[in-house]
Enzyme design. Structure first.
Site, mmCIF file in Angstrom:
data_model
loop_
_atom_site.group_PDB
_atom_site.id
_atom_site.type_symbol
_atom_site.label_atom_id
_atom_site.label_comp_id
_atom_site.label_asym_id
_atom_site.label_seq_id
_atom_site.Cartn_x
_atom_site.Cartn_y
_atom_site.Cartn_z
ATOM 1 N N ASN A 1 9.164 6.550 40.586
ATOM 2 C CA ASN A 1 10.386 5.491 40.035
ATOM 3 C C ASN A 1 11.554 5.619 40.686
ATOM 4 O OD1 ASN A 1 10.184 4.661 37.583
ATOM 5 N ND2 ASN A 1 8.616 6.733 37.769
ATOM 6 N N GLU B 1 20.874 15.314 23.121
ATOM 7 C CA GLU B 1 19.830 16.566 23.091
ATOM 8 C C GLU B 1 18.245 16.505 22.255
ATOM 9 O OE1 GLU B 1 22.921 18.894 20.963
ATOM 10 O OE2 GLU B 1 24.669 17.900 21.691
ATOM 11 N N GLU B 2 18.247 15.205 21.777
ATOM 12 C CA GLU B 2 16.973 15.632 21.462
ATOM 13 C C GLU B 2 15.542 14.743 22.958
ATOM 14 O OE1 GLU B 2 14.487 12.960 18.155
ATOM 15 O OE2 GLU B 2 16.683 12.228 17.998
ATOM 16 N N GLY C 1 7.802 10.222 43.202
ATOM 17 C CA GLY C 1 8.997 9.753 42.881
ATOM 18 C C GLY C 1 8.435 8.484 43.633
ATOM 19 N N MET D 1 10.165 16.875 35.688
ATOM 20 C CA MET D 1 9.680 17.878 34.472
ATOM 21 C C MET D 1 10.620 18.733 33.821
ATOM 22 S SD MET D 1 7.606 15.773 34.373
ATOM 23 C CE MET D 1 6.421 16.213 33.288
ATOM 24 N N ARG D 2 12.009 18.982 33.723
ATOM 25 C CA ARG D 2 12.800 20.248 32.898
ATOM 26 C C ARG D 2 13.086 19.304 31.491
ATOM 27 N NH1 ARG D 2 12.166 25.782 34.320
ATOM 28 N NH2 ARG D 2 11.731 25.488 36.379
ATOM 29 N N LEU E 1 17.106 19.103 30.454
ATOM 30 C CA LEU E 1 18.341 19.880 30.559
ATOM 31 C C LEU E 1 18.844 20.465 29.157
ATOM 32 C CD1 LEU E 1 19.753 16.494 32.497
ATOM 33 C CD2 LEU E 1 19.112 18.691 33.451
ATOM 34 N N ALA F 1 4.890 -1.244 35.367
ATOM 35 C CA ALA F 1 6.222 -1.660 34.679
ATOM 36 C C ALA F 1 7.356 -0.370 34.614
ATOM 37 C CB ALA F 1 5.340 -1.373 33.112
ATOM 38 N N HIS G 1 10.854 7.101 30.066
ATOM 39 C CA HIS G 1 9.479 7.496 29.495
ATOM 40 C C HIS G 1 8.285 6.878 29.314
ATOM 41 C CE1 HIS G 1 7.547 10.348 27.276
ATOM 42 N NE2 HIS G 1 7.524 9.600 26.360
#
Ligand code: GRF
Length: 182
Positions: free
Chosen positions: A14, A138-139, A12, A86-87, A89, A167, A105
């Site tokens: 971030n 979606e991608e 956590g 880490m899931r 959607l 960063a 990311h």
């Protein structure tokens, strides 16, 4: 006042940077913290007195996403910030919240997509990586990019990981702040 939810799965770090940024901006309410599993980040958020929820992924992604929808509606949440979540959607969820979900990311997308960006970079011969904030579509790791910062290769993997985290902590809040007050 804008209210955001932050979704986490781990330390956590971030999320902490986001919480600090929000607390210093009167336009934002205290966030709703959502975790995909029990984790140190969730414990920290509870200690802070923030509103938290553990999403029921153990009962399946459909059940968890239905609960996520319910919590966001009930909590009048305008946007969802994925912060080490880490899931993946589902396309249906992403479509329902089109433009309302951001992700951080640890690479310069489109390079090193997926859940192992740091080790994939380290194993490559690329000289620099970095951090990307993007809109979730979606991608997987493929939505429109809002901001990127480069992070050069370091002497050790640990130093590189630390540079990435620093960063990340600097980049996410200003980008989310501008996006949800635009
Ligand atoms: C971050 O590097 C994030 O970019 C990645 O997972 C890590 C999560 O760290 N997807 P934390 O939970 O925010 O400390």
């Amino acid at each position: 006042m804008v209210r955001l939810a932050i979704a986490i799965s781990g330390q956590g770090s971030n999320m902490r940077a986001l919480v600090a940024g929000m607390a210093a901006d009167r336009r934002f309410e205290a966030p709703l913290i959502l975790a995909s599993r029990p984790c140190p980040g969730l414990d920290w958020a509870k200690e802070q007195g923030l509103e938290t929820a553990l999403l029921p992924y153990r009962q399946g992604a459909d059940v968890a996403e239905a609960e996520l929808d319910r919590l966001m509606t009930q909590g009048r949440v305008k946007g969802l910030l994925l912060a080490g979540f880490m899931r993946v959607l589902s396309p249906e969820f992403v479509k329902r919240h089109e433009g309302g979900v951001l992700n951080i990311h640890p690479s310069l997308l489109p390079a090193f997509k997926g859940g192992h960006a740091l080790v994939d970079f380290w194993a490559s011969d690329a000289k620099e990586s970095g951090v990307t904030i993007h809109i979730v579509t979606e991608e997987l790791d493929g939505g429109p990019i809002l901001a990127q910062v480069p992070v050069p290769r370091q002497k050790s993997f640990e130093a590189f990981e630390e540079a990435i985290h620093q960063a990340e902590a600097k980049l996410y809040w200003p980008v989310a702040q501008a996006y949800f007050t635009r």
